[in-house]
Design a protein around this motif. Structure first.
Motif, PDB file in Angstrom:
ATOM      1  N   ILE A  62       0.857  -1.176   0.000  1.00  0.00           N
ATOM      2  CA  ILE A  62       0.000   0.000   0.000  1.00  0.00           C
ATOM      3  C   ILE A  62       0.900   1.234   0.000  1.00  0.00           C
ATOM      4  CG2 ILE A  62      -1.667   1.373   1.329  1.00  0.00           C
ATOM      5  CD1 ILE A  62      -2.714  -1.265   2.484  1.00  0.00           C
ATOM      6  N   ALA A  63       0.575   2.215  -0.850  1.00  0.00           N
ATOM      7  CA  ALA A  63       1.280   3.500  -0.857  1.00  0.00           C
ATOM      8  C   ALA A  63       0.270   4.594  -0.552  1.00  0.00           C
ATOM      9  CB  ALA A  63       1.939   3.745  -2.208  1.00  0.00           C
ATOM     10  N   ALA A  64       0.634   5.504   0.347  1.00  0.00           N
ATOM     11  CA  ALA A  64      -0.273   6.587   0.724  1.00  0.00           C
ATOM     12  C   ALA A  64       0.533   7.867   0.891  1.00  0.00           C
ATOM     13  CB  ALA A  64      -1.007   6.248   2.016  1.00  0.00           C
ATOM     14  N   SER A  65       0.241   8.848   0.032  1.00  0.00           N
ATOM     15  CA  SER A  65       0.859  10.164   0.145  1.00  0.00           C
ATOM     16  C   SER A  65      -0.160  11.083   0.789  1.00  0.00           C
ATOM     17  CB  SER A  65       1.266  10.682  -1.235  1.00  0.00           C
ATOM     18  OG  SER A  65       1.846  11.969  -1.134  1.00  0.00           O
ATOM     19  N   THR A  66       0.122  11.548   1.986  1.00  0.00           N
ATOM     20  CA  THR A  66      -0.876  12.264   2.778  1.00  0.00           C
ATOM     21  C   THR A  66      -0.443  13.699   3.052  1.00  0.00           C
ATOM     22  OG1 THR A  66       0.008  11.807   4.987  1.00  0.00           O
ATOM     23  CG2 THR A  66      -1.280  10.067   3.954  1.00  0.00           C
ATOM     24  N   SER A  67      -1.441  14.578   3.069  1.00  0.00           N
ATOM     25  CA  SER A  67      -1.218  15.951   3.496  1.00  0.00           C
ATOM     26  C   SER A  67      -2.479  16.420   4.191  1.00  0.00           C
ATOM     27  CB  SER A  67      -0.896  16.861   2.305  1.00  0.00           C
ATOM     28  OG  SER A  67      -1.981  16.866   1.381  1.00  0.00           O
ATOM     29  N   GLY A  68      -2.327  17.328   5.147  1.00  0.00           N
ATOM     30  CA  GLY A  68      -3.514  17.788   5.851  1.00  0.00           C
ATOM     31  C   GLY A  68      -3.178  18.617   7.066  1.00  0.00           C
ATOM     32  N   PHE A  69      -4.171  18.684   7.964  1.00  0.00           N
ATOM     33  CA  PHE A  69      -4.042  19.486   9.170  1.00  0.00           C
ATOM     34  C   PHE A  69      -4.549  18.686  10.370  1.00  0.00           C
ATOM     35  CE2 PHE A  69      -4.312  22.473   5.729  1.00  0.00           C
ATOM     36  CZ  PHE A  69      -3.436  23.489   6.072  1.00  0.00           C
ATOM     37  N   GLN A  70      -3.853  18.804  11.474  1.00  0.00           N
ATOM     38  CA  GLN A  70      -4.335  18.290  12.746  1.00  0.00           C
ATOM     39  C   GLN A  70      -4.397  19.459  13.721  1.00  0.00           C
ATOM     40  OE1 GLN A  70      -2.173  15.081  14.628  1.00  0.00           O
ATOM     41  NE2 GLN A  70      -3.729  14.844  16.208  1.00  0.00           N
ATOM     42  N   ASP A  71      -5.629  19.788  14.115  1.00  0.00           N
ATOM     43  CA  ASP A  71      -5.850  20.916  15.027  1.00  0.00           C
ATOM     44  C   ASP A  71      -5.159  22.183  14.532  1.00  0.00           C
ATOM     45  OD1 ASP A  71      -7.292  19.184  16.661  1.00  0.00           O
ATOM     46  OD2 ASP A  71      -5.496  18.614  17.786  1.00  0.00           O
ATOM     47  N   GLY A  72      -5.234  22.408  13.216  1.00  0.00           N
ATOM     48  CA  GLY A  72      -4.675  23.628  12.638  1.00  0.00           C
ATOM     49  C   GLY A  72      -3.214  23.552  12.261  1.00  0.00           C
ATOM     50  N   HIS A  73      -2.531  22.449  12.614  1.00  0.00           N
ATOM     51  CA  HIS A  73      -1.113  22.295  12.289  1.00  0.00           C
ATOM     52  C   HIS A  73      -0.965  21.441  11.030  1.00  0.00           C
ATOM     53  CE1 HIS A  73       0.055  24.109  16.095  1.00  0.00           C
ATOM     54  NE2 HIS A  73      -0.823  23.323  16.695  1.00  0.00           N
ATOM     55  N   GLN A  74      -0.243  21.969  10.038  1.00  0.00           N
ATOM     56  CA  GLN A  74      -0.119  21.294   8.753  1.00  0.00           C
ATOM     57  C   GLN A  74       0.915  20.173   8.828  1.00  0.00           C
ATOM     58  OE1 GLN A  74       0.748  23.939   5.523  1.00  0.00           O
ATOM     59  NE2 GLN A  74       0.174  22.459   3.948  1.00  0.00           N
ATOM     60  N   PHE A  75       0.658  19.075   8.080  1.00  0.00           N
ATOM     61  CA  PHE A  75       1.630  17.985   7.989  1.00  0.00           C
ATOM     62  C   PHE A  75       1.629  17.410   6.587  1.00  0.00           C
ATOM     63  CE2 PHE A  75      -2.326  16.007   9.441  1.00  0.00           C
ATOM     64  CZ  PHE A  75      -2.492  14.990   8.512  1.00  0.00           C
ATOM     65  N   GLN A  76       2.725  16.771   6.231  1.00  0.00           N
ATOM     66  CA  GLN A  76       2.877  16.058   4.955  1.00  0.00           C
ATOM     67  C   GLN A  76       3.729  14.824   5.217  1.00  0.00           C
ATOM     68  OE1 GLN A  76       1.972  16.534   1.482  1.00  0.00           O
ATOM     69  NE2 GLN A  76       2.863  14.469   1.404  1.00  0.00           N
ATOM     70  N   LYS A  77       3.170  13.649   4.935  1.00  0.00           N
ATOM     71  CA  LYS A  77       3.918  12.406   5.109  1.00  0.00           C
ATOM     72  C   LYS A  77       3.568  11.443   3.989  1.00  0.00           C
ATOM     73  CE  LYS A  77       4.493  12.259  10.158  1.00  0.00           C
ATOM     74  NZ  LYS A  77       4.282  11.444  11.390  1.00  0.00           N
ATOM     75  N   ASP A  78       4.562  10.677   3.584  1.00  0.00           N
ATOM     76  CA  ASP A  78       4.337   9.597   2.627  1.00  0.00           C
ATOM     77  C   ASP A  78       4.622   8.272   3.318  1.00  0.00           C
ATOM     78  OD1 ASP A  78       3.739  11.434   0.656  1.00  0.00           O
ATOM     79  OD2 ASP A  78       5.796  11.498  -0.100  1.00  0.00           O
ATOM     80  N   PHE A  79       3.796   7.270   2.987  1.00  0.00           N
ATOM     81  CA  PHE A  79       3.935   5.953   3.603  1.00  0.00           C
ATOM     82  C   PHE A  79       4.016   4.879   2.533  1.00  0.00           C
ATOM     83  CE2 PHE A  79       1.911   8.618   6.697  1.00  0.00           C
ATOM     84  CZ  PHE A  79       2.419   8.211   7.926  1.00  0.00           C
ATOM     85  N   LEU A  80       4.928   3.927   2.733  1.00  0.00           N
ATOM     86  CA  LEU A  80       5.006   2.725   1.899  1.00  0.00           C
ATOM     87  C   LEU A  80       4.889   1.511   2.812  1.00  0.00           C
ATOM     88  CD1 LEU A  80       7.952   3.561  -0.554  1.00  0.00           C
ATOM     89  CD2 LEU A  80       5.496   3.527  -1.062  1.00  0.00           C
ATOM     90  N   PHE A  81       3.771   0.811   2.704  1.00  0.00           N
ATOM     91  CA  PHE A  81       3.562  -0.409   3.479  1.00  0.00           C
ATOM     92  C   PHE A  81       3.925  -1.594   2.591  1.00  0.00           C
ATOM     93  CE2 PHE A  81       0.915   2.736   5.468  1.00  0.00           C
ATOM     94  CZ  PHE A  81       0.939   2.426   6.816  1.00  0.00           C
ATOM     95  N   LEU A  82       5.056  -2.209   2.857  1.00  0.00           N
ATOM     96  CA  LEU A  82       5.538  -3.350   2.072  1.00  0.00           C
ATOM     97  C   LEU A  82       5.427  -4.592   2.949  1.00  0.00           C
ATOM     98  CD1 LEU A  82       8.652  -1.658   0.423  1.00  0.00           C
ATOM     99  CD2 LEU A  82       6.275  -1.708  -0.389  1.00  0.00           C
TER     100      LEU A  82
END
Length: 223
Positions: A62-82
């Protein structure tokens, strides 16, 4: 610890020979818009995610490129589940670290307690005539109640909602899925970037049930 940037949903369902034979497509990609509300140590938290998601059951990844906000704080993370390597790579701000996966690749069938509840056609047209049929299902896993919807003709996800408690904390999540396609356009999305070349797994990573949406622990899935 809550890991907000991993909120993704494996929600492509295939209706088979009976009402309990509802399984995910083996390979699909799409964009997910996810809003999650829960509590951490008694403190309410809100997470808003946009996720470019690739699901490949044929090769357990599974590959997931994520971006968003948690309680107003921005984040960007990519995940590779192998899962064949029992490793997840997490890439953030150009840096990569790896962890051992503590769970197996998620099964792609709904539990047998899920039932079909309604259908409608896109824009409410009562006949097929090229319109999209949307089917809805409800069910539960432990203390979480699920309402899932799918486009039947294309076997692609439409949306889902989850309500209840997770780890004894109140929890809800709503997800809309768009631009869904079957298959994997570019297998390179599953290749770790150069920053992960020397990353050695440290620690273990266990994906919470709700983070995988309509995929569930194996003991809950249809045999």
């Amino acid at each position: 610890m809550f890991k907000p940037a991993v909120i993704f949903v494996s929600l492509v369902l295939i209706v088979g020979g009976d009402i309990y034979d509802i399984c995910t497509s083996l390979q699909w990609e799409g964009i997910q818009f996810v809003v999650t509300g829960t509590e951490e140590a008694g403190i309410p938290t809100m997470i808003q995610n946009l996720i470019q998601f690739s699901f490949d059951a044929n090769n357990s990844r599974i590959a997931a490129s994520t971006s968003g906000f948690q309680d107003g704080h921005q984040f960007q993370k990519d995940f590779l589940f192998l899962y064949q390597q029992k490793t997840v790579y997490v890439i953030e701000e150009g840096k990569c670290h790896a962890e051992y996966l503590d769970n197996a690749f998620p099964p792609h069938c709904l539990p047998s307690n899920f039932t079909w509840t309604w259908w409608r056609t896109w824009y409410g047209f009562p006949k097929m005539d090229g319109q999209l049929w949307i089917f809805g299902y409800v069910g539960h896993v432990n203390d979480l109640q699920y309402h899932v919807q799918l486009f039947l003709e294309f076997m692609t996800p439409a949306s889902h909602q989850i309500f209840g408690k997770y780890n004894n904390e109140p929890f809800y999540q709503t997800t809309e899925v768009v631009n869904t396609t079957r298959g994997i356009k570019n297998p390179d999305v599953f290749s770790p970037p150069p920053s992960c070349k020397d990353a050695k797994p440290q620690g273990t990573y266990k994906t919470p049930v709700y983070l995988l949406g309509a995929t569930f622990p194996r003991e809950s899935a249809v045999p």
